[in-house]
Design a protein around this motif. Sequence first.
Motif, PDB file in Angstrom:
ATOM      1  N   CYS A 145      17.769 -39.736 -19.011  1.00  0.00           N
ATOM      2  CA  CYS A 145      16.900 -38.804 -19.729  1.00  0.00           C
ATOM      3  C   CYS A 145      15.477 -39.103 -19.285  1.00  0.00           C
ATOM      4  CB  CYS A 145      17.029 -38.972 -21.241  1.00  0.00           C
ATOM      5  SG  CYS A 145      18.665 -38.598 -21.885  1.00  0.00           S
ATOM      6  N   HIS A 146      14.743 -38.069 -18.911  1.00  0.00           N
ATOM      7  CA  HIS A 146      13.389 -38.330 -18.429  1.00  0.00           C
ATOM      8  C   HIS A 146      12.403 -37.281 -18.918  1.00  0.00           C
ATOM      9  CE1 HIS A 146      13.067 -35.116 -15.381  1.00  0.00           C
ATOM     10  NE2 HIS A 146      14.328 -35.348 -15.093  1.00  0.00           N
ATOM     11  N   THR A 147      11.143 -37.647 -18.842  1.00  0.00           N
ATOM     12  CA  THR A 147      10.045 -36.726 -19.161  1.00  0.00           C
ATOM     13  C   THR A 147       9.046 -36.747 -18.004  1.00  0.00           C
ATOM     14  OG1 THR A 147       8.952 -38.504 -20.401  1.00  0.00           O
ATOM     15  CG2 THR A 147      10.247 -36.920 -21.675  1.00  0.00           C
ATOM     16  N   LEU A 148       9.555 -36.723 -16.784  1.00  0.00           N
ATOM     17  CA  LEU A 148       8.710 -36.770 -15.598  1.00  0.00           C
ATOM     18  C   LEU A 148       8.115 -35.397 -15.297  1.00  0.00           C
ATOM     19  CD1 LEU A 148      10.909 -38.978 -13.224  1.00  0.00           C
ATOM     20  CD2 LEU A 148       9.008 -39.687 -14.686  1.00  0.00           C
ATOM     21  N   VAL A 149       6.875 -35.389 -14.855  1.00  0.00           N
ATOM     22  CA  VAL A 149       6.180 -34.164 -14.486  1.00  0.00           C
ATOM     23  C   VAL A 149       6.260 -33.929 -12.977  1.00  0.00           C
ATOM     24  CG1 VAL A 149       3.903 -33.082 -14.327  1.00  0.00           C
ATOM     25  CG2 VAL A 149       4.618 -34.185 -16.464  1.00  0.00           C
ATOM     26  N   ASN A 150       6.096 -34.993 -12.202  1.00  0.00           N
ATOM     27  CA  ASN A 150       6.068 -34.872 -10.747  1.00  0.00           C
ATOM     28  C   ASN A 150       7.398 -34.358 -10.205  1.00  0.00           C
ATOM     29  OD1 ASN A 150       6.490 -36.019  -7.902  1.00  0.00           O
ATOM     30  ND2 ASN A 150       4.295 -36.374  -8.214  1.00  0.00           N
ATOM     31  N   GLN A 151       7.348 -33.238  -9.464  1.00  0.00           N
ATOM     32  CA  GLN A 151       8.567 -32.600  -8.978  1.00  0.00           C
ATOM     33  C   GLN A 151       9.282 -33.453  -7.930  1.00  0.00           C
ATOM     34  OE1 GLN A 151       9.983 -29.855 -10.275  1.00  0.00           O
ATOM     35  NE2 GLN A 151       8.323 -29.985 -11.792  1.00  0.00           N
ATOM     36  N   ASP A 152       8.551 -34.161  -7.086  1.00  0.00           N
ATOM     37  CA  ASP A 152       9.187 -35.030  -6.096  1.00  0.00           C
ATOM     38  C   ASP A 152       9.951 -36.155  -6.774  1.00  0.00           C
ATOM     39  OD1 ASP A 152       8.191 -33.538  -3.975  1.00  0.00           O
ATOM     40  OD2 ASP A 152       6.372 -34.767  -3.784  1.00  0.00           O
ATOM     41  N   HIS A 153       9.365 -36.704  -7.819  1.00  0.00           N
ATOM     42  CA  HIS A 153      10.037 -37.779  -8.550  1.00  0.00           C
ATOM     43  C   HIS A 153      11.280 -37.250  -9.262  1.00  0.00           C
ATOM     44  CE1 HIS A 153       5.924 -40.042  -8.777  1.00  0.00           C
ATOM     45  NE2 HIS A 153       6.425 -39.999  -7.560  1.00  0.00           N
ATOM     46  N   ARG A 154      11.198 -36.047  -9.760  1.00  0.00           N
ATOM     47  CA  ARG A 154      12.364 -35.429 -10.400  1.00  0.00           C
ATOM     48  C   ARG A 154      13.501 -35.272  -9.390  1.00  0.00           C
ATOM     49  NH1 ARG A 154      11.811 -31.083 -14.597  1.00  0.00           N
ATOM     50  NH2 ARG A 154      10.243 -31.772 -16.074  1.00  0.00           N
ATOM     51  N   ARG A 155      13.157 -34.839  -8.196  1.00  0.00           N
ATOM     52  CA  ARG A 155      14.189 -34.633  -7.175  1.00  0.00           C
ATOM     53  C   ARG A 155      14.841 -35.964  -6.779  1.00  0.00           C
ATOM     54  NH1 ARG A 155      10.853 -30.112  -5.691  1.00  0.00           N
ATOM     55  NH2 ARG A 155       9.348 -31.449  -4.587  1.00  0.00           N
ATOM     56  N   MET A 156      14.051 -37.017  -6.750  1.00  0.00           N
ATOM     57  CA  MET A 156      14.620 -38.341  -6.463  1.00  0.00           C
ATOM     58  C   MET A 156      15.624 -38.744  -7.538  1.00  0.00           C
ATOM     59  SD  MET A 156      11.178 -40.427  -5.223  1.00  0.00           S
ATOM     60  CE  MET A 156      12.044 -41.995  -5.037  1.00  0.00           C
ATOM     61  N   ILE A 157      15.269 -38.497  -8.784  1.00  0.00           N
ATOM     62  CA  ILE A 157      16.174 -38.814  -9.898  1.00  0.00           C
ATOM     63  C   ILE A 157      17.445 -37.977  -9.804  1.00  0.00           C
ATOM     64  CG2 ILE A 157      16.474 -38.731 -12.406  1.00  0.00           C
ATOM     65  CD1 ILE A 157      14.579 -40.929 -11.596  1.00  0.00           C
ATOM     66  N   ASP A 158      17.289 -36.679  -9.585  1.00  0.00           N
ATOM     67  CA  ASP A 158      18.453 -35.781  -9.508  1.00  0.00           C
ATOM     68  C   ASP A 158      19.385 -36.179  -8.366  1.00  0.00           C
ATOM     69  OD1 ASP A 158      17.521 -34.351 -11.664  1.00  0.00           O
ATOM     70  OD2 ASP A 158      16.579 -32.772 -10.459  1.00  0.00           O
ATOM     71  N   ALA A 159      18.809 -36.536  -7.215  1.00  0.00           N
ATOM     72  CA  ALA A 159      19.627 -36.912  -6.061  1.00  0.00           C
ATOM     73  C   ALA A 159      20.430 -38.176  -6.352  1.00  0.00           C
ATOM     74  CB  ALA A 159      18.736 -37.112  -4.833  1.00  0.00           C
ATOM     75  N   ALA A 160      19.775 -39.167  -6.992  1.00  0.00           N
ATOM     76  CA  ALA A 160      20.466 -40.410  -7.319  1.00  0.00           C
ATOM     77  C   ALA A 160      21.584 -40.164  -8.327  1.00  0.00           C
ATOM     78  CB  ALA A 160      19.469 -41.431  -7.862  1.00  0.00           C
ATOM     79  N   CYS A 161      21.329 -39.301  -9.300  1.00  0.00           N
ATOM     80  CA  CYS A 161      22.347 -39.002 -10.306  1.00  0.00           C
ATOM     81  C   CYS A 161      23.539 -38.280  -9.684  1.00  0.00           C
ATOM     82  CB  CYS A 161      21.742 -38.163 -11.435  1.00  0.00           C
ATOM     83  SG  CYS A 161      20.664 -39.106 -12.536  1.00  0.00           S
ATOM     84  N   GLU A 162      23.258 -37.374  -8.751  1.00  0.00           N
ATOM     85  CA  GLU A 162      24.349 -36.672  -8.070  1.00  0.00           C
ATOM     86  C   GLU A 162      25.187 -37.656  -7.256  1.00  0.00           C
ATOM     87  OE1 GLU A 162      25.050 -32.870  -5.040  1.00  0.00           O
ATOM     88  OE2 GLU A 162      23.032 -33.381  -5.757  1.00  0.00           O
ATOM     89  N   GLU A 163      24.499 -38.574  -6.591  1.00  0.00           N
ATOM     90  CA  GLU A 163      25.188 -39.605  -5.802  1.00  0.00           C
ATOM     91  C   GLU A 163      26.094 -40.465  -6.678  1.00  0.00           C
ATOM     92  OE1 GLU A 163      23.774 -43.915  -4.086  1.00  0.00           O
ATOM     93  OE2 GLU A 163      22.352 -42.260  -3.936  1.00  0.00           O
ATOM     94  N   LEU A 164      25.645 -40.765  -7.885  1.00  0.00           N
ATOM     95  CA  LEU A 164      26.390 -41.641  -8.790  1.00  0.00           C
ATOM     96  C   LEU A 164      27.285 -40.889  -9.763  1.00  0.00           C
ATOM     97  CD1 LEU A 164      23.419 -44.042  -9.631  1.00  0.00           C
ATOM     98  CD2 LEU A 164      25.399 -44.601  -8.202  1.00  0.00           C
ATOM     99  N   SER A 165      27.310 -39.545  -9.647  1.00  0.00           N
ATOM    100  CA  SER A 165      28.110 -38.691 -10.549  1.00  0.00           C
ATOM    101  C   SER A 165      27.694 -38.883 -12.007  1.00  0.00           C
ATOM    102  CB  SER A 165      29.607 -38.977 -10.388  1.00  0.00           C
ATOM    103  OG  SER A 165      30.024 -38.722  -9.069  1.00  0.00           O
ATOM    104  N   GLN A 166      26.385 -38.926 -12.221  1.00  0.00           N
ATOM    105  CA  GLN A 166      25.836 -39.052 -13.560  1.00  0.00           C
ATOM    106  C   GLN A 166      24.971 -37.835 -13.886  1.00  0.00           C
ATOM    107  OE1 GLN A 166      26.747 -41.472 -15.554  1.00  0.00           O
ATOM    108  NE2 GLN A 166      27.835 -42.652 -13.985  1.00  0.00           N
ATOM    109  N   PHE A 167      24.747 -37.620 -15.183  1.00  0.00           N
ATOM    110  CA  PHE A 167      23.921 -36.500 -15.620  1.00  0.00           C
ATOM    111  C   PHE A 167      22.455 -36.909 -15.684  1.00  0.00           C
ATOM    112  CE2 PHE A 167      28.024 -35.271 -17.570  1.00  0.00           C
ATOM    113  CZ  PHE A 167      28.137 -34.003 -17.008  1.00  0.00           C
TER     114      PHE A 167
END
Length: 275
Positions: A64-86
Amino acid sequence: MPDRPRHIHLISDSTGETLLTTIRAVLAPFEHVPVTLHQSVFVRSTTDVEAALTQLRKDPGLVCHTLVNQDHRRMIDAACEELSQFSIPLLDPLIARMGEFLGDHPRHKPGMQYRIDNDYFDRISAMDFALSHDDGARGSRLLRADVILTGVSRTSKTPTCIYLAYRSIRAANMPLVPGIQPDPAFFQALDAGVPAIGLTASPTRLSQIRTHRLEALGDRTASYADLDQIRDEVAEARLFFERHNLPVIDVTRRSIEETAAEILAILRARAEALQ
């Protein structure tokens, strides 16, 4: 239900208080499930994001995050997809709906809710007011209060004052002590229109709290926790509240937050009645 703890990663580009408070509220109905919270705060650089992702890879789980920076969001999303997490951007749905309602676009900036403005300084002033008379307000302090909380010992006056201070309310604490007359400034404050609210609790609960307090202090002053004496104190306090027409809140089964919410409701109703 498995006993292994579930991991939830809270990633914020500010203090993380909003995120932590919200997630704790959401988890409350699931108290039977073991959960481990991992907090990453002031995540404002790629290095910060990588550090949070290192923890995520070590203990995969919900993000769960409250990040504003779009690049940082994409890093989080990519890692979650890699780990099969939401991955849940916690405030996005509310911000989107609020934008529709207000007909405006949000101006994103990390930590905007913590900006230093007049409200911030009001909160600091109210907090200083509460802390500077932790053992009870006297004299002119009562006259300068937004509300006066009164009651016998251990009815949560001080913590409630501090909580109200966070809401920019200057709350004064005036204890009712057996055999000691209230400060004359209290009655002057009532005459000047300062609202006062009585806090009470069941004698049995007060006896338990005071006993624990005495044990923590290594004190053997039995009368302070004596149930019969406390019954008399509570009865006298009730009469005092009635004589001065004070609204009364029973804090026996209330949290500090619930007590504060009731006080704020009383103050709002009073303000509306005076308009």
